[in-house]
Design an enzyme around this catalytic site. Structure first.
Site, PDB file in Angstrom:
ATOM      1  N   ASP A  67       0.816  -1.219   0.000  1.00 40.88           N
ATOM      2  CA  ASP A  67       0.000   0.000   0.000  1.00 40.88           C
ATOM      3  C   ASP A  67       0.842   1.259   0.000  1.00 40.88           C
ATOM      4  OD1 ASP A  67       0.938  -0.507   2.547  1.00 40.88           O
ATOM      5  OD2 ASP A  67      -1.014  -0.666   3.482  1.00 40.88           O
ATOM      6  N   ASN A 136      -7.875  -2.720  14.042  1.00 36.37           N
ATOM      7  CA  ASN A 136      -9.255  -3.055  13.651  1.00 36.37           C
ATOM      8  C   ASN A 136      -9.307  -4.258  12.706  1.00 36.37           C
ATOM      9  OD1 ASN A 136      -8.267  -1.998  11.321  1.00 36.37           O
ATOM     10  ND2 ASN A 136      -9.603  -0.214  11.247  1.00 36.37           N
ATOM     11  N   HIS A 138      -7.349  -4.677  10.021  1.00 32.27           N
ATOM     12  CA  HIS A 138      -7.036  -4.420   8.614  1.00 32.27           C
ATOM     13  C   HIS A 138      -5.728  -5.081   8.195  1.00 32.27           C
ATOM     14  CE1 HIS A 138      -4.975  -0.372   9.738  1.00 32.27           C
ATOM     15  NE2 HIS A 138      -4.029  -1.127   9.229  1.00 32.27           N
ATOM     16  N   GLU A 143      -9.611  -1.882   4.949  1.00 31.08           N
ATOM     17  CA  GLU A 143     -10.296  -1.521   6.184  1.00 31.08           C
ATOM     18  C   GLU A 143     -11.578  -2.339   6.357  1.00 31.08           C
ATOM     19  OE1 GLU A 143      -8.823   0.166   8.390  1.00 31.08           O
ATOM     20  OE2 GLU A 143      -8.427   2.255   7.857  1.00 31.08           O
TER      21      GLU A 143
END
Ligand code: GLP
Length: 248
Positions: A67, A136, A138, A143
């Site tokens: 990313d 979370n 990810h 996400e």
């Protein structure tokens, strides 16, 4: 799934580096999927040391990163290209033209996403995909959401992710709100996935990813369906897995 429970961050880093090194030794022209974040820094340092000592060469390796922040270029000290250069590529004998990171400055981000998927496909996918884990759940910047997104895409970062990454920026307002991330398709197509986790603050994410239901609300949970996952964590990060995480 194979789980390595290590005592602390340093041992987790050495184990992670050893698994990456084993892949490079087995297949000198392998395609490595690489990750950023604080977790892999120690592993990259170890790989650089083995390279310096002549034990390991990246001469024929190709890398693709997961990313990049939208809007940040290679000269920005918080871009993931900059991170990879400083933490690994500057210190090993990898050919720079064989290292790939999505272009955060692309004028047409959608086209850049398509280019990136085509690039990964042309390389035949990754042999080993290294992943960190967000609080979370990810992976890359996939996400939590209502669906798993297959392709490389532009993503709106969640408040929790912006918060977690704010520590690297002078001010919270400087954290980009969007990123380009490889999708779940390319991650799941990796021949082997290596997940590295460290710290008690990751324990709940680890538990939800590997011992909870498979749901896009916890993107990493899709890894339960991958046939070859290696999870390396320190004891604190694996504490939520209980007996399932016995040392090998
Ligand atoms: C970032 C990256 C992820 C990384 C995650 C965890 O958001 N996009 O690839 O795995 O954060 O980072 P850390 O290792 O610093 O906890």
């Amino acid at each position: 799934m194979r789980i390595y429970r290590e005592a602390d961050y340093d041992a987790m880093s050495r184990r992670t580096a050893a698994i990456i090194a084993a892949e490079v030794v087995r297949k000198p022209d392998c395609v490595l999927g690489l990750a950023t974040g604080s977790t892999p820094v120690g592993a990259y340092r170890q790989l650089a040391a083995w390279n310096r000592e002549g034990l390991l060469s990246f001469r024929s390796v190709t890398s693709v990163n997961l990313d990049e922040y939208k809007g940040l270029g290679p000269d920005h000290d918080q871009s993931y290209r900059y991170f990879m250069d400083r933490n690994l590529f500057d210190h090993v004998d990898i050919r720079r033209d064989r290292t790939h990171v999505p272009d955060g400055l692309a004028a047409d981000p959608e086209a850049e996403c398509r280019r990136y998927d085509a690039l990964v496909a042309a390389l035949g996918g990754t042999d080993l995909q290294l992943l960190g884990l967000g609080h979370n759940g990810h992976i890359g910047f996939n996400e939590p959401g209502e669906a798993f997104v297959r392709e490389t895409h532009v993503v709106d970062l969640t408040e929790r992710t912006i918060e977690a990454n704010a520590r690297f920026f002078a001010h919270r307002d400087e954290v980009p709100r969007q990123a380009l991330t490889m999708g779940i398709g390319a991650i799941m197509a990796a021949k082997r996935v290596l997940v590295a986790v460290s710290g008690a603050d990751k324990a709940e994410a680890v538990r939800r990813a590997f011992a909870g239901p498979i749901t896009p609300a916890v993107p990493a949970s899709i890894l339960q369906l991958h046939p070859d996952v290696v999870l390396v964590g320190d004891a604190a990060a694996l504490s939520g897995l209980g007996e399932a995480a016995m040392p090998l």
